[in-house]
Design a protein around this motif. Structure first.
Motif, PDB file in Angstrom:
ATOM      1  N   LEU A   1       0.818  -1.210   0.000  1.00 16.53           N
ATOM      2  CA  LEU A   1       0.000   0.000   0.000  1.00 16.53           C
ATOM      3  C   LEU A   1       0.853   1.261   0.000  1.00 16.53           C
ATOM      4  CD1 LEU A   1      -2.809   1.266   0.149  1.00 16.53           C
ATOM      5  CD2 LEU A   1      -2.666   1.118   2.636  1.00 16.53           C
TER       6      LEU A   1
ATOM      7  N   CYS B   1       1.301   4.091  -3.031  1.00 18.89           N
ATOM      8  CA  CYS B   1       1.100   5.533  -2.803  1.00 18.89           C
ATOM      9  C   CYS B   1       2.337   6.327  -3.196  1.00 18.89           C
ATOM     10  CB  CYS B   1       0.742   5.788  -1.341  1.00 18.89           C
ATOM     11  SG  CYS B   1      -0.907   5.213  -0.852  1.00 18.89           S
TER      12      CYS B   1
ATOM     13  N   ILE C   1      -4.541  11.923  -4.038  1.00 16.47           N
ATOM     14  CA  ILE C   1      -5.037  10.563  -3.790  1.00 16.47           C
ATOM     15  C   ILE C   1      -4.180   9.819  -2.761  1.00 16.47           C
ATOM     16  CG2 ILE C   1      -5.412   8.298  -4.848  1.00 16.47           C
ATOM     17  CD1 ILE C   1      -6.346   9.715  -7.359  1.00 16.47           C
ATOM     18  N   PRO C   2      -2.841   9.773  -2.884  1.00 17.14           N
ATOM     19  CA  PRO C   2      -2.062   9.118  -1.828  1.00 17.14           C
ATOM     20  C   PRO C   2      -2.244   9.764  -0.463  1.00 17.14           C
ATOM     21  CG  PRO C   2      -0.723   9.453  -3.790  1.00 17.14           C
ATOM     22  CD  PRO C   2      -1.984  10.213  -4.010  1.00 17.14           C
TER      23      PRO C   2
ATOM     24  N   LEU D   1      -5.597   8.626   1.016  1.00 16.30           N
ATOM     25  CA  LEU D   1      -5.563   7.243   1.493  1.00 16.30           C
ATOM     26  C   LEU D   1      -4.803   7.115   2.806  1.00 16.30           C
ATOM     27  CD1 LEU D   1      -4.910   5.308  -1.851  1.00 16.30           C
ATOM     28  CD2 LEU D   1      -7.033   5.395  -0.540  1.00 16.30           C
TER      29      LEU D   1
ATOM     30  N   GLY E   1      -6.269   6.202   6.594  1.00 16.92           N
ATOM     31  CA  GLY E   1      -5.694   5.090   7.343  1.00 16.92           C
ATOM     32  C   GLY E   1      -5.119   5.480   8.684  1.00 16.92           C
TER      33      GLY E   1
ATOM     34  N   TRP F   1     -10.047   2.118  11.702  1.00 18.82           N
ATOM     35  CA  TRP F   1      -9.441   0.990  10.991  1.00 18.82           C
ATOM     36  C   TRP F   1      -8.734   0.034  11.950  1.00 18.82           C
ATOM     37  CZ3 TRP F   1     -10.976   0.429   6.207  1.00 18.82           C
ATOM     38  CH2 TRP F   1     -11.328   1.548   5.458  1.00 18.82           C
TER      39      TRP F   1
END
Length: 669
Positions: A95, A99, A463-464, A467, A471, A476
């Motif tokens: 992940l 990213c 976007i990275p 995310l 997180g 989570w």
């Protein structure tokens, strides 16, 4: 079984892709980056599927054994071994790697050797997977060295810069010191247990072997006194720094200790905990006086790694491993956030024809107004690092601090000192993150940067960051926003049944909120902090920290019901000295780190070079000389023998006469 065979393919694909990019770079823009994003995304998907397979039933293991017979009575299991922690590491590496690769598509688009950068990135991911997917120390060491090599290549990517070359060489040589101890530790395991398989080694190792194995962790995870290479590694590209600091190189050392700590005696673990606490406080102090925005985060990484090692050393591997995972999210996001700031500053410099240090926090500001799309993710990520409630960082860090205090059952009174130091480190972390937030995001921009500044959002950046910031929130990791014990990680990793003092965690969170707000106000809104290039607030901060520590001492002792407050702690003598030395403490720490420790390591390097020259001279003159002398004597004897065997009878007769005469003479004498 089909999944693990597919994982073989996913493991080898980063290696094949990296080699392909080195052999045949892509001339077409973004092809290398897009393929890397897809590849790492597939890896993270495989990690998620493995998490579901191994997390449903505690203790589930997926294994594909491949035995490699090295000696008659010794073989290496070179197959894949996956349990719940391994699945998490595969997911995190994939992940964060995806990213970073997506972010790099724009950040590195103007680089001439862009394909070489993505090749190093793919080899880095492959090397990290080689560490986490095997269970034999010999194979772990192979991946260990590949990680060190790839970090050297990425840190020195801009090798035309002397700073990058020096930082890459320093990182490589420093890690060799830790790796040398690691090799000795592997040999000790083979000698003492007859195996290097992590599952077959059951007996407790002696202290010296345990410390040798920990030497590998000290080098890779930058623990005191081998911590100095990591801040200097900021000379490489910012996306590479995000990967190094979040999911690969520095995580490898913590992961190794997580696997090996059951073999360590308690005395050695207590020494490791002490070194971890020194690392936490030392790095946090140094982060408070940095002007480079990336170096602040680098020292922060060193400090947070200290928390992970402290937890594992005090028999809380679940808390330490959870902090490793949560730290990967918010630290990678923080590096990418400040990397975007540096990226836009560099482009603005080129447009205006100006020249200044774009990484100096005192030379910029006002980013919360000009780039809100960057400020929101940064705020979430900084809050997670500082330990704000409702963030993943608060869950894992507070769990570590609480477990340190609870370890007094096993380690006695020393646990209280370690716990107090851990709380102080958390407060310093919140302060320097508030300081960075105030300098970069909250204070007004300099006049020359106030208008016409290009900071338009871009999908490869946003976007990275989105995310990673999502997180970094609590849901989570645990359904309870105030407790990690309700989460799957704590339950799946067979965490010890311990009664944790949650009141200490709440107190730490409250202190972190206050210290973050203090740092943000002093450097973001105070008139003196807006223009000062020095540190005008460290002396009042020392006084404030003293008062807070006195209050903390009273509250914690009351909550733990240990003893009454020690009146000597609040003596006037200590207060005067702490106030007077507050300003000097951080500067002295920085001076000692840059001059004392660096000179010590340089001196050890020079001693090694001198010893190498002495050994080389001894080898050439003495060892080779003895061998050459023996060979010369053999040649002389052969020459004499060949001269005696001439085949002429007259010569044989003379030799016989002379020999007979010598015999007669000898008998007569």
């Amino acid at each position: 079984m089909e999944l693990i065979h597919s994982l073989w393919l996913l493991l080898l694909m980063p290696l094949a892709w990296g080699i392909l990019l080195l052999v045949q770079p892509f001339a077409r823009a973004r092809v290398d980056g897009v393929v890397s994003v897809v590849l790492y995304g597939g890896l993270s998907t495989a990690g998620w599927l493995l998490l579901r397979s191994t997390g449903q039933v505690p203790g589930t293991v997926i294994e594909l054994p491949v035995h490699w017979q090295l000696l008659k009575n010794y073989s290496v299991n070179s197959g894949i071994y996956i349990d719940y922690p391994t699945a998490w590491m595969v997911f995190i590496v994939g992940l964060v790697g995806s990213c970073v690769a997506l972010y790099s598509c724009r950040y590195m688009q103007e680089e001439t050797h862009r394909s070489r950068y993505f090749a190093y990135l793919s080899l880095f991911v492959f090397a990290m997977l080689g560490i986490v997917l095997v269970r034999d120390l010999l194979l772990i060491y192979v991946g260990w060295e590949l990680v060190g090599l790839c970090s050297y290549l990425l840190i020195g990517f801009w090798h035309e810069r002397s700073e990058a070359r020096r930082a890459a060489l320093q990182a490589f040589v420093t890690n060799r010191l830790g790796d040398a101890a690691f090799v000795v530790g592997i040999g000790a395991c083979l000698l003492l247990t007859g195996s290097t398989d992590l599952l077959q080694m059951q007996q407790t190792l002696p202290w010296w072997a345990a410390l040798c194995l920990f030497g590998g962790t000290m080098g890779k995870s930058a623990q005191f006194p081998l911590h100095f290479w990591l801040p200097d590694a900021m000379a490489g590209p910012t996306p590479a720094s995000a990967l190094i600091h979040a999911a690969t190189m520095v995580a490898a050392g913590v992961y190794l200790l997580f696997r090996l700590h059951p073999l360590f005696p308690d005395s050695t673990l207590l020494v490791i905990a002490g070194l971890a606490l020194i690392t936490i406080l030392w790095s946090a102090l140094l982060a408070c006086v940095q002007k480079d925005m990336k170096r602040v985060l680098a020292y922060s990484t060193v400090s947070q790694l200290g928390y992970m090692i402290l937890a594992i050393a005090l028999h809380n591997p679940a808390g330490g491993f959870a902090h490793l995972l949560t730290h990967a999210f918010f630290k990678a996001g923080l590096f990418l956030s400040v990397g975007a700031v540096i990226y836009y500053l560099h482009h603005w410099q080129e447009k205006k024809g100006l020249h200044f240090d774009a990484q100096n926090m005192f030379l910029t500001g006002g980013w919360a107004h000009r780039a809100l799309w960057l400020a929101i993710p940064y705020g979430i990520l900084a809050a997670a690092l500082a330990g704000f409630p409702l963030t993943a960082g608060a869950l894992s860090k507070e769990n570590i601090i609480m477990s340190v205090w609870a370890s007094h059952v096993r380690f006695g009174q020393v646990a209280y000192y370690l716990g107090s130091g851990a709380i102080l480190g958390a407060l310093l972390t919140a302060f320097y993150m508030g300081r960075q937030t105030g300098l970069i995001w909250l204070r007004p921009a300099p006049p020359e940067q106030a208008a016409g500044f290009p900071a338009q959002p871009h999908a490869t950046f946003s976007i990275p960051l989105a995310l990673l910031s999502i997180g970094s929130l609590w849901f989570w990791w645990s359904p309870n926003p105030m407790s990690l014990e309700a989460g799957a990680i704590w339950q799946r990793l067979k965490a010890p049944e311990a009664s944790l003092p949650h009141a200490i965690g709440y107190l730490t969170s409250a202190g972190a909120l206050f210290m973050f707000a203090l740092g943000a106000w002093l450097y973001g809104f105070s008139p003196k902090g807006r223009t000062a290039h020095n540190e005008p607030y460290l002396q009042p901060l020392a006084r404030l920290l003293y008062r807070f520590c006195c209050l903390q001492d009273r509250v914690i002792r009351y909550l733990m019901d240990v003893a009454k407050p020690n009146e000597q702690t609040e003596s006037v003598w200590l207060q005067d000295r702490l106030t007077a030395w507050g300003l000097k403490l951080c500067r002295a720490a920085h001076q000692f780190d840059s001059k004392g420790i660096d000179r010590l390591i340089n001196g050890l390097g020079k001693i090694t070079v001198v010893a190498a020259h002495v050994i080389a001279w001894t080898d050439r003159q003495i060892v080779d000389g003895m061998v050459k002398a023996i060979a010369g004597m053999a040649r002389l004897a052969a020459y004499i023998g060949s001269r005696l065997q001439s085949g002429i009878l007259q010569e044989y007769a003379w030799i016989a006469i002379v020999a007979l005469a010598l015999i007669v003479l000898g008998v007569a004498i």
